[in-house]
Scaffold this active site. Sequence first.
Site, PDB file in Angstrom:
ATOM      1  N   TYR A 146      25.270  59.286  -2.103  1.00  0.00           N
ATOM      2  CA  TYR A 146      26.293  59.771  -3.024  1.00  0.00           C
ATOM      3  C   TYR A 146      25.609  60.338  -4.255  1.00  0.00           C
ATOM      4  CZ  TYR A 146      30.331  59.792  -6.178  1.00  0.00           C
ATOM      5  OH  TYR A 146      31.319  60.159  -7.048  1.00  0.00           O
ATOM      6  N   ASP A 241      17.633  60.992  -7.174  1.00  0.00           N
ATOM      7  CA  ASP A 241      18.840  60.570  -7.879  1.00  0.00           C
ATOM      8  C   ASP A 241      18.708  59.071  -8.131  1.00  0.00           C
ATOM      9  OD1 ASP A 241      21.284  59.864  -8.827  1.00  0.00           O
ATOM     10  OD2 ASP A 241      22.451  60.862  -7.263  1.00  0.00           O
ATOM     11  N   LYS A 269      24.421  55.324 -15.642  1.00  0.00           N
ATOM     12  CA  LYS A 269      24.674  53.887 -15.593  1.00  0.00           C
ATOM     13  C   LYS A 269      23.890  53.091 -16.643  1.00  0.00           C
ATOM     14  CE  LYS A 269      26.716  54.433 -11.132  1.00  0.00           C
ATOM     15  NZ  LYS A 269      26.532  54.846  -9.771  1.00  0.00           N
TER      16      LYS A 269
END
Length: 435
Positions: A146, A241, A269
């Site tokens: 993702y 990522d 995050k």
Amino acid sequence: MSRRTEKSETAFKQASKVLVGGVNSPVRAFAAVGGTPPVIAKAIGSQITDIDDNTYVDYVCGYGPAILGHASEPVVTAINKAVRHGTTYGAPTEVETKLGVAITAAIESIEMVRFVSSGTEAVMSAVRLARGTTGRDKVIKCVGCYHGHSDSFLVAAGSGAATLGTPSSPGVPTGAAADTLLVDYNDLGGVEAILKANPQQVAAVLVEPVAGNMGVVLPEAGYLQGLRDLCDQHDTLLIFDEVITGFRVGYGGAQGLYGVKPDLTTLGKIIGGCMPVGAFGGRADIMQNLAPVGDVYQAGTLSGNPAAMAAGLATLAELRAEGFYDRLEAISGQIAVGMQAAAIEAGIGDKVCFNRVGAMMCCFFTPGPVTDFASASRSNTQAHAAYFHTMLDEGVYLAPSQFEAMLVSSAHTDADVDLTLNAAKLAFAAAAKVM
Ligand SMILES: *Cc1c(COP(=O)(O)O)cnc(C)c1O
């Protein structure tokens, strides 16, 4: 144990009238496990409390940011101090430079950085930069990874390594996904085949160095280095990522842990200390192609937001404390070992598969090994749902999906671990009944 749910049920019904599905991000709904999600009132340390006053040990950690647990004192202090001075200026600040310095010091491959407001934005912008730098359009992405919800990356499983991407969401134009080439995670040969079949056309290989969005899937030995070598051979950029792995699997991210240097990295995050944030960075010669120095345009009204930068800076300072990651590793290991023992005790030790890197782990309800999306998909999601609901009833808050990671924070205590492992015994027993 039984939970009180009346207030959450009522609040969620009200929410569903104005918020689609009652949520602002679909992962929060209980679509995969059934039932109504607890509506949260507050979270402090390792504990999260709903509006019915049930308290749970939290392993969602905000889907990644809360590595210090919730409302960590140094972070709260930093945010409080920041907001008193105004929360956005649309002008340079010192705090964004300080966080930039901290990130470039932590991650060797990042020489320069740009802050954005979400992980989605970070990936979208990093890929634009890769395309602008190489003058190529195509990007290789792994099935099951993702990278945020931008058009080009909302592409699901294709039928094989070289399959051209097909949109997985209505509303994604076929054209937007056409340049996204899919390959299975851990399939180096597949990447090589695509690079050979598309000479001088692939701008970047985009990958989660530890996959954290199909449960947790580890890179096999040599996989990440193999990607590095293939990218070098084909003048293709390698993008890690690390929105979820960055500062979670170690202070240097997954690239520090595995010793492989990408050209560009995306973060999010943790670096925002639970405030909205994202970042991308990498080689200075590539980053300098960004506006205003170069021509690749990227911008953001709230980018480098001072409150988010202050929260991130305070978080990173805590992570640099002596032995931080050793302690996090120790407690994560204790949880994983205990959970495995609980599964064995419930008679399903050979029917589940535990994957873990540091403070991110997953119990798949399949014998495994789980090495890619196809093997993750063999999980018995009914068994997972039974396990999930028992854990919730016993006071353990997990993400409501087989395909999310269980995340540990430094706020988790021995008492939390005891509670979790006792709950796990009942939860695996409940899962065993439907396996
Ligand atoms: C969470 C995540 C994203 C998206 O970040 P948002 O802040 O939710 O937009 C991108 N990539 C990875 C690997 C993630 O885990």
